[in-house]
Design an enzyme around this catalytic site. Structure first.
Site, PDB file in Angstrom:
ATOM      1  N   PHE A 164      11.365  72.642 -11.981  1.00  0.00           N
ATOM      2  CA  PHE A 164      11.728  71.386 -12.665  1.00  0.00           C
ATOM      3  C   PHE A 164      10.545  70.430 -12.818  1.00  0.00           C
ATOM      4  O   PHE A 164      10.739  69.228 -12.946  1.00  0.00           O
ATOM      5  CB  PHE A 164      12.887  70.682 -11.942  1.00  0.00           C
ATOM      6  CG  PHE A 164      14.017  71.605 -11.583  1.00  0.00           C
ATOM      7  CD1 PHE A 164      14.806  72.162 -12.579  1.00  0.00           C
ATOM      8  CD2 PHE A 164      14.265  71.966 -10.265  1.00  0.00           C
ATOM      9  CE1 PHE A 164      15.832  73.035 -12.263  1.00  0.00           C
ATOM     10  CE2 PHE A 164      15.296  72.841  -9.948  1.00  0.00           C
ATOM     11  CZ  PHE A 164      16.078  73.373 -10.949  1.00  0.00           C
ATOM     12  N   GLU A 222      14.163  70.162 -21.647  1.00  0.00           N
ATOM     13  CA  GLU A 222      14.221  68.736 -21.294  1.00  0.00           C
ATOM     14  C   GLU A 222      15.419  68.053 -21.941  1.00  0.00           C
ATOM     15  O   GLU A 222      16.117  67.267 -21.294  1.00  0.00           O
ATOM     16  CB  GLU A 222      12.948  68.007 -21.732  1.00  0.00           C
ATOM     17  CG  GLU A 222      11.663  68.799 -21.663  1.00  0.00           C
ATOM     18  CD  GLU A 222      11.144  69.023 -20.264  1.00  0.00           C
ATOM     19  OE1 GLU A 222      11.391  68.178 -19.399  1.00  0.00           O
ATOM     20  OE2 GLU A 222      10.503  70.071 -20.042  1.00  0.00           O
ATOM     21  N   LYS A 260      22.857  83.169 -24.588  1.00  0.00           N
ATOM     22  CA  LYS A 260      23.328  83.124 -23.195  1.00  0.00           C
ATOM     23  C   LYS A 260      22.361  82.338 -22.297  1.00  0.00           C
ATOM     24  O   LYS A 260      22.775  81.451 -21.547  1.00  0.00           O
ATOM     25  CB  LYS A 260      23.490  84.553 -22.662  1.00  0.00           C
ATOM     26  CG  LYS A 260      24.136  84.618 -21.310  1.00  0.00           C
ATOM     27  CD  LYS A 260      24.192  86.038 -20.778  1.00  0.00           C
ATOM     28  CE  LYS A 260      25.418  86.769 -21.261  1.00  0.00           C
ATOM     29  NZ  LYS A 260      25.524  88.114 -20.665  1.00  0.00           N
ATOM     30  N   THR A 261      21.066  82.648 -22.382  1.00  0.00           N
ATOM     31  CA  THR A 261      20.110  81.924 -21.529  1.00  0.00           C
ATOM     32  C   THR A 261      19.979  80.471 -21.981  1.00  0.00           C
ATOM     33  O   THR A 261      19.783  79.573 -21.155  1.00  0.00           O
ATOM     34  CB  THR A 261      18.731  82.606 -21.511  1.00  0.00           C
ATOM     35  OG1 THR A 261      18.278  82.784 -22.848  1.00  0.00           O
ATOM     36  CG2 THR A 261      18.789  83.953 -20.813  1.00  0.00           C
ATOM     37  N   LYS A 313      12.759  75.179 -31.355  1.00  0.00           N
ATOM     38  CA  LYS A 313      12.187  74.051 -30.614  1.00  0.00           C
ATOM     39  C   LYS A 313      12.625  74.119 -29.156  1.00  0.00           C
ATOM     40  O   LYS A 313      13.410  74.985 -28.776  1.00  0.00           O
ATOM     41  CB  LYS A 313      12.633  72.740 -31.269  1.00  0.00           C
ATOM     42  CG  LYS A 313      12.075  72.578 -32.673  1.00  0.00           C
ATOM     43  CD  LYS A 313      12.361  71.225 -33.285  1.00  0.00           C
ATOM     44  CE  LYS A 313      13.728  71.143 -33.897  1.00  0.00           C
ATOM     45  NZ  LYS A 313      13.888  70.008 -34.839  1.00  0.00           N
ATOM     46  N   ILE A 319      18.243  79.338 -32.053  1.00  0.00           N
ATOM     47  CA  ILE A 319      18.482  79.760 -30.671  1.00  0.00           C
ATOM     48  C   ILE A 319      18.053  81.223 -30.545  1.00  0.00           C
ATOM     49  O   ILE A 319      18.520  82.089 -31.298  1.00  0.00           O
ATOM     50  CB  ILE A 319      19.971  79.613 -30.316  1.00  0.00           C
ATOM     51  CG1 ILE A 319      20.404  78.150 -30.397  1.00  0.00           C
ATOM     52  CG2 ILE A 319      20.253  80.190 -28.924  1.00  0.00           C
ATOM     53  CD1 ILE A 319      19.743  77.226 -29.409  1.00  0.00           C
ATOM     54  N   ILE A 341      10.157  79.785 -14.859  1.00  0.00           N
ATOM     55  CA  ILE A 341      10.659  79.050 -13.690  1.00  0.00           C
ATOM     56  C   ILE A 341      12.177  79.076 -13.638  1.00  0.00           C
ATOM     57  O   ILE A 341      12.789  78.378 -12.840  1.00  0.00           O
ATOM     58  CB  ILE A 341      10.134  77.600 -13.653  1.00  0.00           C
ATOM     59  CG1 ILE A 341      10.590  76.810 -14.887  1.00  0.00           C
ATOM     60  CG2 ILE A 341       8.630  77.582 -13.553  1.00  0.00           C
ATOM     61  CD1 ILE A 341      10.298  75.313 -14.785  1.00  0.00           C
TER      62      ILE A 341
END
Lengths: 749, 332
Positions: free
Chosen positions: A251, A716, A644-645, A712, A640, A477
């Site tokens: 994060f 965040e 799923k992710t 994009k 997209i 991450i």
């Protein structure tokens, strides 16, 4: 960029995580888990005072303890070659100096690493660490933001840089605010919040030779860590290898190389063995940065019909006494709404604490809490629906840069979100909705995040057996980078994802940025796209040059590739495989490396991701407890790649936002300048029972101007605005406006 | 963590003797709290006496009592069908505490003996009278949002402590007037639950009235007259896995809308489970109503004192008492 070139998703629109099995079976190797026969263990000792100096270190009892290899402090450190020579007496580092590990006797914050104990086993190192006696001479410290607020000033970094976005900003008519029909002013506070990923930060440092260093380090950018360590230890860049293949959440906490990493490298140098150092949960509060305590003042002027006529946004952020950490706090306000007259101010307050860092949605999550809360307050004052107020002030072009948006479907997000949520059922009056003795509140907020695309390289290799390896020194991450990249490669090459391996998290791979700023898919995804496209073209040329090739007369735009077989056109029943082409040419593999980066489109368009969140809360009128019951979140982030992710990432962002809104707060006892929150019993993050059904909707239309894949960033925007939506829902439920996060029982009863 | 010796005696007597004769020895059962304390060097036993295999693992129905062995796991009590039927308040309190994983490790005896979660107690860089008597109370002039409002000194002195006891189970046991059975070097004795934990009274290092070497063997709970009308209400900062800001254990025996007997205890407000005797007195014999519950809550709050960050408890606690009573009485 004229067109988005990513072929449609098939055959698997939502590829399962390529590393999912490794992770759930424990087969994935995290930084602290690399095995070494002669591994030594390090435990950090940190300062118990906030400011002053070390007057004595008695390491003798520790050095005599069983298994101890070394106790290293500023008195006997092997030294970091890039640090300047010591001065006598020691002088405090000027602002702008990155923290120097074991440099001198000066203490800058409570929790500062002052020594490291290295032993044969972890238990021996822990015991020995408790035997090290350190004496301090304290000086008066300042850690209390509120008490020191008046000392906040324009950052020196900004004073030196006339083009800094953090310069005082004014557009339009300065008289617009005083003459506004309706005015509103409020102050919003975000406490210090910590990333606290479940996997603590950890490193194994290995000196392969006197001038060769390898680290297995939890971080978000192997290339930047490599550069940073090479510079610090004055090594050729290629002599430093950084590996961070699997990361258990970060994060933002892994964007920098932190002091504990340097401490472990020093320890390994001293004891001439691989050294492992894992931060305890309590050290995670002072070792790896945090979202800074920030105070914001919002003044809004509007017409009675709800047209924004003036906005003034002032933000003060906390930073350390030795470094300046700036974040976007006030910047979103310049671009979010169509308001002609906008002013922003940004100030920093240096305190005797460690340096903050970027935490998911840095600055924007903070700033949008204030702006979107203030808009809700304005809507209430005007007796206007909060969503309607936002629609009336929708910015059709970027009001800050006077440029068209590259793409913006925020209105579509509002429409989808409000319909799915049932926003029309909201009764406008606060405290007007109840169920089972609970106060019910509906709240919403907008979200935006700037588009970031950094130069990135990827290498795509076709192997003789028709399998593919794609490589880039990017990171994962948690969002599923390897999965998304595999999917991009599969679509570009017409190869099954099962035949593709994507390598990341290794500094010897082709250059890529660290994973931050929601830049990975836009940057590295484009590089993977370009590398695979180049590889495909090269292979098609090689295929066409085979004698009697069915491809020799094919029209390039008619060629179809499925499961690694190339068909001259959709109707054709004859085909040639990638493996056939390599076999004919007697090539063990064919590879292409491409670099991908932004072009002049950056000056032609303003690029952002947009979104919105709708939240239902229930508040107990008896106890003041708030529980989130439902969230609908919508995002317009272009194409997209993996539904799923992406969905999972959005859910994670909302969870983070709920934590930010309702529970996350690092509390300091300013008498000692030291956190009293030092574990998960005192620093609350949401547990499963706090998280309701979260519904995610994407516009899923490519932004054709940003990059070749039309995608994009999402990481965040998923959290930006969530805290405001929760706070607005709490206001709707209770009639109480909480402007100081987190919204806890004590603020509602 | 400091090096320690680990022993596993085969009998109760042996275990008690090992601890009674060695001031540095300590019993260990589930270890869910003690291990944390050892990692932080708050507890540094020279010898750990593992009692996990001793025969203290039965839940028994006896004449007029439910007897729960000290080594019965929290999760075993919470999922025991007969306990749920006879003493639902216990089950509610247990399920409100900790997490599934912890309840699977933690024992009933250990639950009573867990130490405060006051952050000043856990960080050796801070003063704490409970950790180092005479060093001062960090929380008193510091961050005290979680701290006590009952049984606190009117004038702070150098030995003050305003920590709270964190156990949910103990609050229910206090309300149910349980008895703690202990065995020590000088034999067996019974301690009424309300006398088991103590107020700091200048010796905050002492959480309970257990003597050196004494081991909890069981808790006995009288057959309840209130299996129907009970409620454990826990107010907390998140929906699960958080210590109580305030909790209330309420048990009522109601006959034709009249309160025959009532038991009330609170958690998160004092150094021990806080029985509300005065409120119980006021409610006994009264007709069930929100008004009388509110009056009882007001009586219960007499003598409460707040510090800088916990004044909200003065508002939440009476509300919680009323709410728990309403839910227990099925009064909506």
């Amino acid at each position: 960029m004229a067109n988005a070139h990513l072929p449609p998703a098939e055959p698997e629109p939502s590829l399962n995580r390529v590393d999912g099995r490794l992770k759930v079976t424990g087969a994935a190797t995290y930084s602290a888990e690399y095995p070494f026969d002669n591994l030594a263990h390090a435990v950090l000792i940190t300062s118990t005072i906030a400011k002053g100096r070390i007057t004595n270190i008695n390491a003798k009892p520790a050095e005599a303890a069983p298994g101890v290899l070394a106790v290293i402090s500023h008195r006997n450190t092997p030294g970091v070659p890039a640090y300047p020579p010591l001065k006598q007496p020691a002088e405090r580092a000027p602002i702008g100096t990155a923290f120097r590990v074991f440099y001198d006797e000066l203490i800058y914050f409570s929790g500062q690493p002052v020594a490291v104990v290295v032993a044969q086993t972890l238990e021996q190192a822990q015991q020995a660490a408790s035997l090290v006696e350190i004496d301090y001479q304290t000086e008066t410290h300042q850690t209390d933001f509120v008490a020191n607020r008046s000392k906040a000033a324009i950052a020196m970094n900004v004073q030196r840089n006339k083009t800094s976005p953090f310069q005082d900003y004014d557009r339009g008519d300065p008289d617009a605010m005083p003459s506004a029909e309706v005015k509103l002013e409020a102050t919003y506070t975000i406490p210090t919040q910590h990333h606290q990923p479940l996997e603590p930060h950890a490193i194994i440092a290995v000196w392969e030779a006197d001038d060769k260093l390898t680290v297995y380090d939890k971080n978000q950018g192997v290339k930047s860590a490599q550069g940073n360590l090479a510079q610090a230890f004055k090594l050729p860049r290629d002599n430093v290898k950084v590996n961070a293949q699997f990361i258990g959440g970060a994060f933002g906490s892994g964007i920098r190389v932190w002091p504990h990493t340097v401490a472990a490298v020093l320890a390994a140098k001293q004891v001439k063995r691989p050294v492992k150092l894992v931060l305890g949960r309590e050290l995670m509060f002072t070792s790896v940065g945090y979202r800074p305590f920030t105070e914001q003042k919002l003044a809004i002027g509007a017409t009675k019909t709800g047209i924004l006529t003036a906005i003034m946004h002032e933000g003060i952020g906390q930073t350390s006494a030795y470094e300046e950490h700036l974040e976007r706090t006030i910047l979103a306000t310049r671009a979010m709404y169509a308001c002609l007259n906008v002013s922003t101010r940004y100030r920093l307050l240096n305190l005797d604490v460690n340096t903050p860092t970027w935490m998911r949605g840095p600055g924007d999550a903070t700033g949008m809490f204030a702006l979107e809360s203030a808009l809700d307050e304005l809507a209430f004052a005007l007796q206007l629906d909060p969503l309607e107020l936002r629609l009336r002030n929708h910015a059709d072009a970027d009001p800050e840069r006077n440029l068209p948006w590259s793409a913006k479907s925020l209105k579509e997000c509002y429409r989808m979100g409000s319909e799915q949520f049932g926003w029309k059922n909201r009764k406008p009056e606060p405290q007007s909705m109840q169920t089972d003795g609970m106060l019910v509140g509906y709240g919403m907020a907008s979200s935006l995040y700037g588009f970031h695309r950094h130069p990135s390289k990827a290498k795509a290799m076709m192997q003789a057996d028709g399998s593919v390896v794609v490589q880039s020194a990017t990171m994962d991450i948690g969002p599923g980078t390897g999965t998304a990249m595999t999917q991009i490669a599969a679509r570009m090459l017409g190869v099954s994802p099962k035949k593709i391996r994507f390598d990341l998290g290794d500094s010897s791979l082709p250059d890529a940025p660290g994973q931050n700023g929601s830049a990975t898919i836009p940057s590295v995804g484009s590089a993977v796209h370009d590398a695979c496209k180049a590889l495909k073209n090269k292979l098609l040329i090689l295929g066409a040059s085979m004698p009697g090739s069915i491809l020799s007369s094919a029209w390039p735009d008619e060629i179809e590739i499925k499961n690694g077989r190339i068909y001259p056109n959709a109707e054709s029943r004859s085909s040639v495989s990638y493996a056939d082409i390599l076999k004919y040419h007697k090539l063990p593999q064919v590879e292409m490396t491409e670099e991908s980066k932004s072009g002049p489109e950056r000056d032609q368009y303003s690029m952002y991701s947009f979104g919105c969140h709708f939240v239902e809360v229930h508040v107990s009128p008896v106890t003041g407890e708030v529980r989130v019951k439902r969230v609908v979140t919508c995002a317009d982030v272009g194409k997209i790649i993996n539904d799923k992710t992406a969905r999972s990432q959005s859910i994670g962002g909302v969870v983070g936002g709920i934590g930010m809104a309702l529970m996350e707060e690092s509390v300091m006892d300013h008498r000692y300048g030291r956190y009293v929150t030092s574990d998960f019993a005192s620093y609350h993050i949401p547990v499963h029972a706090d998280i309701p059904q979260i519904e995610v909707f994407f516009v899923d239309q490519p932004d054709v101007h940003v990059n070749p894949i039309g995608a994009k960033g999402l990481g965040e925007i998923a959290i930006v605005g969530v805290a405001a939506a929760v706070a607005n829902a709490v206001f709707h439920a209770t009639g109480k406006r909480v402007r100081e996060l987190p919204i806890t029982v004590d603020k509602l009863v | 963590m400091k090096p320690f010796e680990y022993v596993r005696p085969s009998t109760l007597q042996e275990a008690i003797e090992l601890v009674a004769t060695n001031p540095k020895a300590q019993f260990i059962a589930g270890g869910t709290n003690l291990i944390d304390l050892m990692k932080h060097n708050i507890a540094a036993p020279g010898k750990l006496v593992d009692i996990n295999h001793l025969p203290l693992k039965k839940i028994e129905k006896r004449d007029g009592f439910l007897r729960i062995g000290a080594l019965v796991l929290n999760s075993e009590v919470a999922s025991h069908k007969r306990v749920l039927a006879s003493h639902p308040l216990l089950v509610q309190a247990l399920n409100a505490g900790a997490s599934g994983q912890l309840r699977n490790m933690a024992t009933v005896g250990g639950n009573l003996l867990q130490r405060t979660r006051c952050p000043y107690f856990y960080d050796r860089a801070f003063p704490c009278n409970k950790r180092i008597p005479g060093s001062g109370c960090g929380a008193l002039g510091g961050i005290n949002r979680m701290h006590a409002i009952f049984g606190v000194p009117e004038k702070p002195d150098p030995r003050s402590c305003i920590a709270v006891h964190p156990s949910d189970l103990s609050v229910a046991l206090s309300a149910l007037e349980a008895t703690v059975w202990v065995q020590g070097p000088h034999g067996e004795r019974q301690i009424p639950m309300n006398d088991f934990h103590r107020l700091p009274n200048n010796r905050p290092e002492q959480d309970t009235t257990l003597a050196n070497g004494e081991l909890i063997t069981a808790v006995e709970i009288p057959d309840a007259v209130f299996p129907k009308h009970v409620h454990y209400l826990k107010v907390r900062d998140r929906a699960s896995y958080a210590f109580a800001l305030v909790s209330v254990a309420a048990a009522l025996d109601i006959d034709q809308n009249r309160i025959k007997t009532v038991r009330l205890a609170m958690g998160g407000v004092a150094h021990k489970p806080w029985r509300l005797f005065e409120a119980e007195k006021l409610l006994t014999g009264q007709t069930v109503s929100e008004t009388i519950f509110r009056q009882a809550a007001e009586v219960a709050m007499q003598g409460a004192r707040a510090f800088e960050h916990n004044a909200y408890k003065l508002k939440v606690a009476p509300n919680a008492i009323v709410q728990a009573l309403k839910l227990a009485a099925s009064l909506s």
